[in-house]
Scaffold this motif. Structure first.
Motif, mmCIF file in Angstrom:
data_model
loop_
_atom_site.group_PDB
_atom_site.id
_atom_site.type_symbol
_atom_site.label_atom_id
_atom_site.label_comp_id
_atom_site.label_asym_id
_atom_site.label_seq_id
_atom_site.Cartn_x
_atom_site.Cartn_y
_atom_site.Cartn_z
ATOM 1 N N GLU A 1 11.353 1.144 2.957
ATOM 2 C CA GLU A 1 11.598 -0.541 3.197
ATOM 3 C C GLU A 1 10.484 -1.185 2.569
ATOM 4 O O GLU A 1 10.095 -2.176 2.697
ATOM 5 C CB GLU A 1 11.720 -0.741 4.728
ATOM 6 C CG GLU A 1 12.916 -0.098 5.419
ATOM 7 C CD GLU A 1 13.359 -0.564 6.418
ATOM 8 O OE1 GLU A 1 13.076 -2.038 6.872
ATOM 9 O OE2 GLU A 1 13.496 0.229 7.703
ATOM 10 N N VAL A 2 9.787 -0.586 1.305
ATOM 11 C CA VAL A 2 8.799 -1.218 0.868
ATOM 12 C C VAL A 2 9.394 -1.738 -0.736
ATOM 13 O O VAL A 2 10.035 -0.926 -1.334
ATOM 14 C CB VAL A 2 7.729 -0.301 0.151
ATOM 15 C CG1 VAL A 2 6.438 -0.615 -0.302
ATOM 16 C CG2 VAL A 2 6.987 0.217 1.841
ATOM 17 N N PHE A 3 8.771 -3.094 -0.825
ATOM 18 C CA PHE A 3 9.442 -3.688 -2.100
ATOM 19 C C PHE A 3 8.353 -4.399 -3.063
ATOM 20 O O PHE A 3 7.236 -4.657 -2.104
ATOM 21 C CB PHE A 3 10.403 -4.702 -1.787
ATOM 22 C CG PHE A 3 11.654 -4.188 -1.083
ATOM 23 C CD1 PHE A 3 12.608 -3.922 -1.814
ATOM 24 C CD2 PHE A 3 11.790 -3.778 0.108
ATOM 25 C CE1 PHE A 3 13.990 -3.191 -1.437
ATOM 26 C CE2 PHE A 3 12.834 -3.500 0.746
ATOM 27 C CZ PHE A 3 14.017 -3.069 -0.181
ATOM 28 N N GLU B 1 7.081 -13.854 -12.898
ATOM 29 C CA GLU B 1 7.282 -14.056 -14.298
ATOM 30 C C GLU B 1 6.057 -13.829 -15.135
ATOM 31 O O GLU B 1 5.918 -13.362 -16.250
ATOM 32 C CB GLU B 1 8.152 -15.144 -14.801
ATOM 33 C CG GLU B 1 7.608 -16.673 -14.548
ATOM 34 C CD GLU B 1 8.491 -17.545 -15.058
ATOM 35 O OE1 GLU B 1 9.171 -17.474 -16.214
ATOM 36 O OE2 GLU B 1 8.571 -18.713 -14.155
ATOM 37 N N LYS B 2 5.022 -14.176 -14.354
ATOM 38 C CA LYS B 2 3.616 -14.127 -15.166
ATOM 39 C C LYS B 2 3.049 -12.757 -14.688
ATOM 40 O O LYS B 2 1.893 -12.660 -15.031
ATOM 41 C CB LYS B 2 2.713 -15.282 -14.543
ATOM 42 C CG LYS B 2 3.065 -16.593 -15.070
ATOM 43 C CD LYS B 2 2.042 -17.611 -14.965
ATOM 44 C CE LYS B 2 2.473 -19.007 -15.244
ATOM 45 N NZ LYS B 2 2.787 -19.640 -16.260
ATOM 46 N N GLY B 3 3.872 -11.878 -13.879
ATOM 47 C CA GLY B 3 3.272 -10.446 -13.766
ATOM 48 C C GLY B 3 2.417 -10.556 -12.256
ATOM 49 O O GLY B 3 1.877 -9.345 -12.284
ATOM 50 N N ASN B 4 2.291 -11.424 -11.400
ATOM 51 C CA ASN B 4 1.506 -11.251 -10.461
ATOM 52 C C ASN B 4 2.535 -10.522 -9.328
ATOM 53 O O ASN B 4 3.666 -10.869 -9.320
ATOM 54 C CB ASN B 4 1.304 -12.883 -9.739
ATOM 55 C CG ASN B 4 0.332 -13.440 -10.657
ATOM 56 O OD1 ASN B 4 -0.753 -13.022 -10.842
ATOM 57 N ND2 ASN B 4 0.640 -14.710 -10.925
ATOM 58 N N THR B 5 1.805 -9.908 -8.606
ATOM 59 C CA THR B 5 2.682 -8.885 -7.584
ATOM 60 C C THR B 5 2.147 -9.117 -5.940
ATOM 61 O O THR B 5 0.966 -9.689 -5.736
ATOM 62 C CB THR B 5 2.435 -7.521 -7.885
ATOM 63 O OG1 THR B 5 1.167 -7.104 -7.810
ATOM 64 C CG2 THR B 5 2.926 -7.115 -9.228
ATOM 65 N N ILE B 6 3.088 -8.704 -5.214
ATOM 66 C CA ILE B 6 2.880 -8.626 -3.692
ATOM 67 C C ILE B 6 3.753 -7.684 -3.092
ATOM 68 O O ILE B 6 4.745 -7.424 -3.639
ATOM 69 C CB ILE B 6 3.061 -10.071 -2.877
ATOM 70 C CG1 ILE B 6 2.706 -9.843 -1.543
ATOM 71 C CG2 ILE B 6 4.637 -10.464 -3.361
ATOM 72 C CD1 ILE B 6 2.675 -11.202 -0.652
ATOM 73 N N THR B 7 3.223 -6.743 -2.329
ATOM 74 C CA THR B 7 3.683 -5.725 -1.778
ATOM 75 C C THR B 7 4.413 -6.200 -0.310
ATOM 76 O O THR B 7 3.665 -6.905 0.331
ATOM 77 C CB THR B 7 3.031 -4.425 -1.509
ATOM 78 O OG1 THR B 7 2.485 -3.910 -2.402
ATOM 79 C CG2 THR B 7 3.820 -3.577 -0.836
ATOM 80 N N ILE B 8 5.752 -6.148 -0.301
ATOM 81 C CA ILE B 8 6.709 -6.559 0.916
ATOM 82 C C ILE B 8 6.950 -5.454 1.432
ATOM 83 O O ILE B 8 7.779 -4.482 0.969
ATOM 84 C CB ILE B 8 7.849 -7.611 0.655
ATOM 85 C CG1 ILE B 8 7.186 -8.670 -0.279
ATOM 86 C CG2 ILE B 8 8.303 -7.999 1.800
ATOM 87 C CD1 ILE B 8 6.442 -9.810 0.498
ATOM 88 N N ALA C 1 6.750 -1.742 11.192
ATOM 89 C CA ALA C 1 5.117 -1.546 11.367
ATOM 90 C C ALA C 1 4.425 -2.253 10.310
ATOM 91 O O ALA C 1 3.021 -2.403 10.656
ATOM 92 C CB ALA C 1 4.873 0.121 11.149
ATOM 93 N N HIS C 2 5.053 -2.695 9.085
ATOM 94 C CA HIS C 2 4.329 -3.361 8.270
ATOM 95 C C HIS C 2 3.013 -2.927 7.621
ATOM 96 O O HIS C 2 2.123 -3.601 7.416
ATOM 97 C CB HIS C 2 4.156 -4.834 8.590
ATOM 98 C CG HIS C 2 5.314 -5.586 8.944
ATOM 99 N ND1 HIS C 2 6.656 -5.494 8.370
ATOM 100 C CD2 HIS C 2 5.744 -5.956 10.056
ATOM 101 C CE1 HIS C 2 7.619 -6.093 9.210
ATOM 102 N NE2 HIS C 2 6.935 -6.532 10.279
ATOM 103 N N THR C 3 2.949 -1.496 7.398
ATOM 104 C CA THR C 3 1.874 -0.836 7.047
ATOM 105 C C THR C 3 1.534 -0.904 5.510
ATOM 106 O O THR C 3 0.131 -0.871 5.174
ATOM 107 C CB THR C 3 1.759 0.687 7.377
ATOM 108 O OG1 THR C 3 3.044 1.278 6.640
ATOM 109 C CG2 THR C 3 1.788 1.027 8.789
#
Length: 138
Positions: free
Chosen positions: A11-13, A18-25, A30-32
């Motif tokens: 369940e990890v995304f 568009e500028k290439g910045n990322t965040i893991t959701i 548990a949101h580990t």
């Protein structure tokens, strides 16, 4: 503005702008691996209003040395579990004029913060301001 998400595993995304910045959701309870989607929304609200408040206080030539915005949210009991109430706490530090701080927070909430304005369509949002270093200047 364009963004997309890419499934990584389980369940990890990964959210990518568009500028290439990322965040893991992380959709797992548990949101580990990262915040849940709704935690990310609360983080976006805190960041959005923080940008406004810092900018306004700097323009007012206030000696801001720190700002922490905390959001505590209540969700609807049944799906979709939208936010129904959000309480923001602004902890400000520095030699600050109380009216300048109150005006900055009010302007952010009522005029400038796009995230707040969107969330207000579903949830009531209130706030308080605290001064950990003691009372600000009058």
């Amino acid at each position: 503005m364009i963004a997309h998400s890419e499934w990584k595993h389980g369940e990890v995304f990964e959210g990518i702008t568009e500028k290439g910045n990322t965040i893991t959701i992380d959709g797992d309870s548990a949101h580990t691996h990262g915040p849940s989607p709704l935690e990310a929304v609360l983080m976006a609200l805190c960041a959005c209003t923080s940008v406004d408040v810092v900018s306004i206080l700097q323009k007012k030539r206030q000696s801001l040395t720190g700002l922490r915005v905390t959001a505590a949210a209540t969700q609807a009991p049944a799906p979709p579990r939208v936010f129904t109430h959000i309480s923001l706490t602004y902890a400000v530090r520095g030699k600050l004029n109380r009216k300048a701080v109150e005006d900055a927070v009010s302007l952010s909430k009522n005029k400038y913060c796009s995230v707040s304005k969107m969330l207000e369509k579903a949830a009531t949002i209130d706030y308080q301001i605290v001064y950990p270093d003691g009372e600000p200047e009058p």
